[in-house]
Write an enzyme that holds these catalytic residues in place. Structure first.
Site, PDB file in Angstrom:
ATOM      1  N   GLY A  12     -19.985 -23.671  29.224  1.00 42.29           N
ATOM      2  CA  GLY A  12     -18.960 -23.550  28.506  1.00 42.29           C
ATOM      3  C   GLY A  12     -19.720 -23.029  26.986  1.00 42.29           C
ATOM      4  O   GLY A  12     -19.103 -23.290  25.875  1.00 42.29           O
ATOM      5  N   ALA A  14     -20.129 -20.382  25.392  1.00 41.58           N
ATOM      6  CA  ALA A  14     -19.316 -19.550  24.331  1.00 41.58           C
ATOM      7  C   ALA A  14     -18.199 -20.171  23.792  1.00 41.58           C
ATOM      8  O   ALA A  14     -17.757 -19.304  23.041  1.00 41.58           O
ATOM      9  CB  ALA A  14     -19.382 -18.051  25.065  1.00 41.58           C
ATOM     10  N   GLY A  18     -19.618 -25.289  22.197  1.00 46.81           N
ATOM     11  CA  GLY A  18     -20.819 -24.713  22.411  1.00 46.81           C
ATOM     12  C   GLY A  18     -21.474 -23.920  21.184  1.00 46.81           C
ATOM     13  O   GLY A  18     -22.785 -24.153  20.800  1.00 46.81           O
ATOM     14  N   ARG A  95      -7.059 -28.963  25.799  1.00 43.93           N
ATOM     15  CA  ARG A  95      -5.580 -29.334  25.678  1.00 43.93           C
ATOM     16  C   ARG A  95      -5.088 -28.549  24.494  1.00 43.93           C
ATOM     17  O   ARG A  95      -5.954 -28.345  23.456  1.00 43.93           O
ATOM     18  CB  ARG A  95      -5.090 -30.416  25.754  1.00 43.93           C
ATOM     19  CG  ARG A  95      -5.447 -31.591  24.471  1.00 43.93           C
ATOM     20  CD  ARG A  95      -4.938 -32.798  24.615  1.00 43.93           C
ATOM     21  NE  ARG A  95      -5.636 -33.887  23.775  1.00 43.93           N
ATOM     22  CZ  ARG A  95      -4.845 -34.879  23.336  1.00 43.93           C
ATOM     23  NH1 ARG A  95      -3.571 -34.968  23.585  1.00 43.93           N
ATOM     24  NH2 ARG A  95      -5.781 -35.477  22.289  1.00 43.93           N
ATOM     25  N   ARG A 101      -4.665 -35.466  27.502  1.00 47.64           N
ATOM     26  CA  ARG A 101      -5.786 -34.922  28.082  1.00 47.64           C
ATOM     27  C   ARG A 101      -5.804 -35.074  29.860  1.00 47.64           C
ATOM     28  O   ARG A 101      -6.270 -34.345  30.511  1.00 47.64           O
ATOM     29  CB  ARG A 101      -7.114 -35.750  27.787  1.00 47.64           C
ATOM     30  CG  ARG A 101      -7.163 -35.744  26.161  1.00 47.64           C
ATOM     31  CD  ARG A 101      -8.722 -36.489  25.905  1.00 47.64           C
ATOM     32  NE  ARG A 101      -8.793 -36.566  24.568  1.00 47.64           N
ATOM     33  CZ  ARG A 101      -8.380 -37.776  23.674  1.00 47.64           C
ATOM     34  NH1 ARG A 101      -7.845 -38.451  24.266  1.00 47.64           N
ATOM     35  NH2 ARG A 101      -8.701 -37.391  22.678  1.00 47.64           N
ATOM     36  N   VAL A 132     -18.385 -33.669  28.657  1.00 46.23           N
ATOM     37  CA  VAL A 132     -17.603 -33.682  27.649  1.00 46.23           C
ATOM     38  C   VAL A 132     -16.202 -32.997  28.069  1.00 46.23           C
ATOM     39  O   VAL A 132     -15.378 -33.634  27.381  1.00 46.23           O
ATOM     40  CB  VAL A 132     -18.248 -32.760  26.609  1.00 46.23           C
ATOM     41  CG1 VAL A 132     -17.427 -32.379  25.251  1.00 46.23           C
ATOM     42  CG2 VAL A 132     -19.605 -33.266  26.249  1.00 46.23           C
ATOM     43  N   ASP A 162     -15.256 -41.183  20.041  1.00 40.40           N
ATOM     44  CA  ASP A 162     -14.315 -42.316  19.968  1.00 40.40           C
ATOM     45  C   ASP A 162     -15.055 -43.491  19.026  1.00 40.40           C
ATOM     46  O   ASP A 162     -14.341 -44.287  18.156  1.00 40.40           O
ATOM     47  CB  ASP A 162     -13.859 -42.884  21.089  1.00 40.40           C
ATOM     48  CG  ASP A 162     -13.318 -41.702  22.135  1.00 40.40           C
ATOM     49  OD1 ASP A 162     -12.351 -41.119  21.557  1.00 40.40           O
ATOM     50  OD2 ASP A 162     -13.774 -41.596  23.047  1.00 40.40           O
ATOM     51  N   ARG A 165     -15.453 -42.363  15.749  1.00 43.01           N
ATOM     52  CA  ARG A 165     -14.146 -42.346  14.920  1.00 43.01           C
ATOM     53  C   ARG A 165     -13.849 -43.607  14.538  1.00 43.01           C
ATOM     54  O   ARG A 165     -13.536 -44.024  13.262  1.00 43.01           O
ATOM     55  CB  ARG A 165     -13.267 -41.777  15.500  1.00 43.01           C
ATOM     56  CG  ARG A 165     -13.150 -40.146  15.944  1.00 43.01           C
ATOM     57  CD  ARG A 165     -12.353 -39.901  17.022  1.00 43.01           C
ATOM     58  NE  ARG A 165     -12.068 -38.262  17.058  1.00 43.01           N
ATOM     59  CZ  ARG A 165     -11.614 -37.551  18.109  1.00 43.01           C
ATOM     60  NH1 ARG A 165     -11.427 -38.361  19.285  1.00 43.01           N
ATOM     61  NH2 ARG A 165     -11.530 -36.285  17.971  1.00 43.01           N
ATOM     62  N   HIS A 190     -11.518 -41.927  27.873  1.00 46.60           N
ATOM     63  CA  HIS A 190     -11.266 -41.317  26.415  1.00 46.60           C
ATOM     64  C   HIS A 190      -9.944 -40.781  26.577  1.00 46.60           C
ATOM     65  O   HIS A 190      -9.845 -39.551  26.840  1.00 46.60           O
ATOM     66  CB  HIS A 190     -12.413 -39.982  26.447  1.00 46.60           C
ATOM     67  CG  HIS A 190     -12.279 -39.148  25.581  1.00 46.60           C
ATOM     68  ND1 HIS A 190     -12.335 -39.401  24.129  1.00 46.60           N
ATOM     69  CD2 HIS A 190     -12.050 -37.890  25.519  1.00 46.60           C
ATOM     70  CE1 HIS A 190     -12.289 -38.365  23.362  1.00 46.60           C
ATOM     71  NE2 HIS A 190     -12.040 -37.259  24.238  1.00 46.60           N
TER      72      HIS A 190
HETATM   73  P1  NAD Z   1     -13.226 -23.792  24.503  1.00 47.34           P
HETATM   74  O1  NAD Z   1     -12.082 -23.285  25.199  1.00 47.34           O
HETATM   75  O2  NAD Z   1     -13.532 -23.109  22.991  1.00 47.34           O
HETATM   76  O3  NAD Z   1     -14.502 -23.371  25.458  1.00 47.34           O
HETATM   77  C1  NAD Z   1     -14.729 -23.675  26.509  1.00 47.34           C
HETATM   78  C2  NAD Z   1     -15.499 -22.570  27.236  1.00 47.34           C
HETATM   79  O4  NAD Z   1     -15.738 -23.207  28.553  1.00 47.34           O
HETATM   80  C3  NAD Z   1     -14.761 -21.065  27.359  1.00 47.34           C
HETATM   81  O5  NAD Z   1     -15.906 -20.261  26.810  1.00 47.34           O
HETATM   82  C4  NAD Z   1     -14.690 -21.038  28.929  1.00 47.34           C
HETATM   83  O6  NAD Z   1     -14.972 -19.549  29.261  1.00 47.34           O
HETATM   84  C5  NAD Z   1     -15.859 -21.912  29.352  1.00 47.34           C
HETATM   85  N1  NAD Z   1     -15.522 -22.279  30.658  1.00 47.34           N
HETATM   86  C6  NAD Z   1     -14.497 -22.515  31.369  1.00 47.34           C
HETATM   87  N2  NAD Z   1     -14.649 -22.769  32.559  1.00 47.34           N
HETATM   88  C7  NAD Z   1     -16.022 -22.836  32.835  1.00 47.34           C
HETATM   89  C8  NAD Z   1     -16.789 -23.000  33.917  1.00 47.34           C
HETATM   90  N3  NAD Z   1     -16.357 -23.337  35.038  1.00 47.34           N
HETATM   91  N4  NAD Z   1     -18.160 -22.923  33.842  1.00 47.34           N
HETATM   92  C9  NAD Z   1     -18.758 -22.516  32.703  1.00 47.34           C
HETATM   93  N5  NAD Z   1     -17.861 -22.455  31.673  1.00 47.34           N
HETATM   94  C10 NAD Z   1     -16.440 -22.378  31.648  1.00 47.34           C
HETATM   95  O7  NAD Z   1     -13.112 -25.075  24.485  1.00 47.34           O
HETATM   96  P2  NAD Z   1     -13.904 -26.332  23.519  1.00 47.34           P
HETATM   97  O8  NAD Z   1     -13.117 -26.594  22.489  1.00 47.34           O
HETATM   98  O9  NAD Z   1     -15.455 -25.944  23.646  1.00 47.34           O
HETATM   99  O10 NAD Z   1     -13.680 -27.762  24.586  1.00 47.34           O
HETATM  100  C11 NAD Z   1     -14.296 -27.750  26.079  1.00 47.34           C
HETATM  101  C12 NAD Z   1     -13.807 -28.984  26.404  1.00 47.34           C
HETATM  102  O11 NAD Z   1     -14.316 -30.135  25.933  1.00 47.34           O
HETATM  103  C13 NAD Z   1     -12.179 -29.313  26.589  1.00 47.34           C
HETATM  104  O12 NAD Z   1     -11.779 -29.785  27.954  1.00 47.34           O
HETATM  105  C14 NAD Z   1     -12.129 -30.157  25.673  1.00 47.34           C
HETATM  106  O13 NAD Z   1     -10.715 -30.738  25.962  1.00 47.34           O
HETATM  107  C15 NAD Z   1     -13.195 -31.237  25.699  1.00 47.34           C
HETATM  108  N6  NAD Z   1     -13.545 -32.086  24.526  1.00 47.34           N
HETATM  109  C16 NAD Z   1     -14.001 -33.533  24.791  1.00 47.34           C
HETATM  110  C17 NAD Z   1     -14.231 -34.189  23.758  1.00 47.34           C
HETATM  111  C18 NAD Z   1     -14.621 -35.544  24.296  1.00 47.34           C
HETATM  112  O14 NAD Z   1     -14.817 -36.363  23.144  1.00 47.34           O
HETATM  113  N7  NAD Z   1     -15.039 -35.921  25.502  1.00 47.34           N
HETATM  114  C19 NAD Z   1     -14.066 -33.778  22.481  1.00 47.34           C
HETATM  115  C20 NAD Z   1     -13.501 -32.411  22.186  1.00 47.34           C
HETATM  116  C21 NAD Z   1     -13.169 -31.541  23.432  1.00 47.34           C
HETATM  117  C1  LMR Z   2     -10.761 -35.288  21.030  1.00 53.52           C
HETATM  118  O1  LMR Z   2     -10.674 -36.613  21.399  1.00 53.52           O
HETATM  119  O2  LMR Z   2     -10.996 -34.570  20.040  1.00 53.52           O
HETATM  120  C2  LMR Z   2     -10.897 -34.227  22.445  1.00 53.52           C
HETATM  121  O3  LMR Z   2     -11.062 -35.066  23.486  1.00 53.52           O
HETATM  122  C3  LMR Z   2      -9.758 -33.160  22.469  1.00 53.52           C
HETATM  123  C4  LMR Z   2      -8.635 -33.392  22.856  1.00 53.52           C
HETATM  124  O4  LMR Z   2      -7.911 -33.131  23.518  1.00 53.52           O
HETATM  125  O5  LMR Z   2      -8.174 -34.791  21.963  1.00 53.52           O
END
Ligand code: NAD
Ligand code: LMR
Length: 329
Positions: A12, A14, A18, A95, A101, A132, A162, A165, A190
């Site tokens: 991910g 881009a 990322g 989301r 989530r 992530v 978390d 936070r 999470h």
């Molecule tokens: P985003 O949509 O900006 O970027 C996601 C990228 O992943 C996109 O560029 C997409 O093309 C790419 N992608 C999708 N499927 C893919 C695959 N199979 N292989 C490689 N790349 C792929 O999203 P974001 O804001 O960067 O968030 C990414 C993820 O992280 C989401 O699932 C979001 O919910 C999660 N997130 C988790 C936490 C946490 O605390 N665990 C916190 C924030 C966001």
């Molecule tokens: C967060 O906790 O900010 C991420 O998991 C994104 C989300 O969907 O809440």
């Protein structure tokens, strides 16, 4: 003498996380200011995503980072994970407003079976994997189960956001610096069921729970504020958290690799059966890190309130696990 470079795969690459992550990895904030890195970046084959990735790589070039030895763009996970020492699995759909989530489970689960298998085949046998992409715990579980030749303990889920936070909320309540707070834990998933737990926390050597001394604040303000922070950010920004998520990923891997010097941090790790959490479930627990390994904080007393909270978040994780059981057959 220059250290051999470490290979860091980021999926991910881009996306918004990322973009907040790669420059900090390349500048040495994750693995150390003397540690050269090779970035192996994965995006979906879609032309727009691959072009966006090229643009990010042009910017990385333009930073002339001394530690960035080389980088490559991929659309095949096996190529991206080849000999990877660290794999940050970010790529997946975030989301939007009004979603939980776990609503992402069916959309994103498939990605993690494919990537788990690719890690199994191609990555270093000591690869450290941080998931992530949401729902992070269950996606990490899927990846771990799809990689039978890798050690389960090499798979982790991100609960560090978390943890951070919760630290900030406590520091604000106490009117004291974040850095003074020790021994905080976040248990479970999470998701809003997570249980941020300051019963053992200290500040300047004093008990945080004793200073706050307010069960209602804990139950009605602190726990829900931390649990629903992700949604509050989506509501405010129209997009899910990105810079803070990238920061937490950096914290997680840096501490795992370089150690915490006795400090507790939270990681989602496969349970070993302790605290009555069934084995194999990716569950947030307090850990310390040393010698490149994490060690659970053991022997903590679990009171009735905590047991209820820990069982609630476990129940959700068990439901999520059952929801993906078919995928893992
Ligand atoms: P985003 O949509 O900006 O970027 C996601 C990228 O992943 C996109 O560029 C997409 O093309 C790419 N992608 C999708 N499927 C893919 C695959 N199979 N292989 C490689 N790349 C792929 O999203 P974001 O804001 O960067 O968030 C990414 C993820 O992280 C989401 O699932 C979001 O919910 C999660 N997130 C988790 C936490 C946490 O605390 N665990 C916190 C924030 C966001
Ligand atoms: C967060 O906790 O900010 C991420 O998991 C994104 C989300 O969907 O809440």
């Amino acid at each position: 003498m220059t250290k051999p470079a470490m290979r860091v795969a980021v999926t991910g690459a881009a996306g918004q996380i990322g973009y907040a992550l790669l420059f900090r990895i390349a500048s040495g904030e994750m693995l150390g200011k003397d540690q050269p890195v090779i970035l192996q970046l994965l995006e979906i084959p879609d032309e727009k995503a691959q072009n966006a990735l090229k643009g990010v790589m042009m910017e990385l070039d333009d930073c002339a980072f001394p530690l960035l030895q080389s980088m490559s763009a991929h659309s095949d996970p096996k190529e991206a994970f080849k000999d990877a020492d660290v794999a940050l699995l970010v790529g997946s759909r975030p989301r939007g407003p009004g979603m939980e989530r776990k609503d992402l489970l069916t959309v994103n689960a498939q990605i993690f079976t494919v990537q788990g298998k690719a890690l199994n085949e191609a990555a270093s046998r000591d690869v450290r994997v941080l998931v992530v992409g949401n729902p992070a715990n269950t996606n990490a579980y899927i990846a771990m189960k799809s990689a039978p030749d890798l050690k389960p303990e090499n798979f982790t889920a991100m609960l560090r956001l978390d943890h951070n936070r919760a630290l900030s909320q406590l520091a604000a309540k106490l009117g004291r610096p974040v850095a003074e707070i020790q021994k905080l834990a976040v248990w479970g998933n999470h998701s809003p069921t997570m249980y941020p737990d300051y019963r053992f926390a200290t500040i300047g050597g004093q008990s945080v729970a004793k200073i706050i001394n307010d069960d209602a604040w804990n139950r009605d303000v602190f726990i829900p504020t931390v649990g629903k922070r992700g949604a509050a950010i989506i509501e405010a920004r129209g997009l899910s958290s990105a810079a803070s998520a990238a920061n937490a990923a950096i914290d997680h891997i840096r501490d795992w690799v370089m150690g915490t010097d006795g400090k507790w941090v939270t990681m989602g790790v496969p349970s070993d059966g302790s605290y009555s959490i069934p084995e194999g479930i990716m569950y947030g627990v307090p850990v310390t890190c040393e010698g490149g390994k994490y060690h659970r904080v053991t022997g903590l007393e679990i009171d009735e309130f905590s047991r209820e909270r820990m069982d609630l978040t476990l129940k959700e994780l068990l439901e999520e696990r059952d929801g993906v059981a078919d995928l893992l057959k």
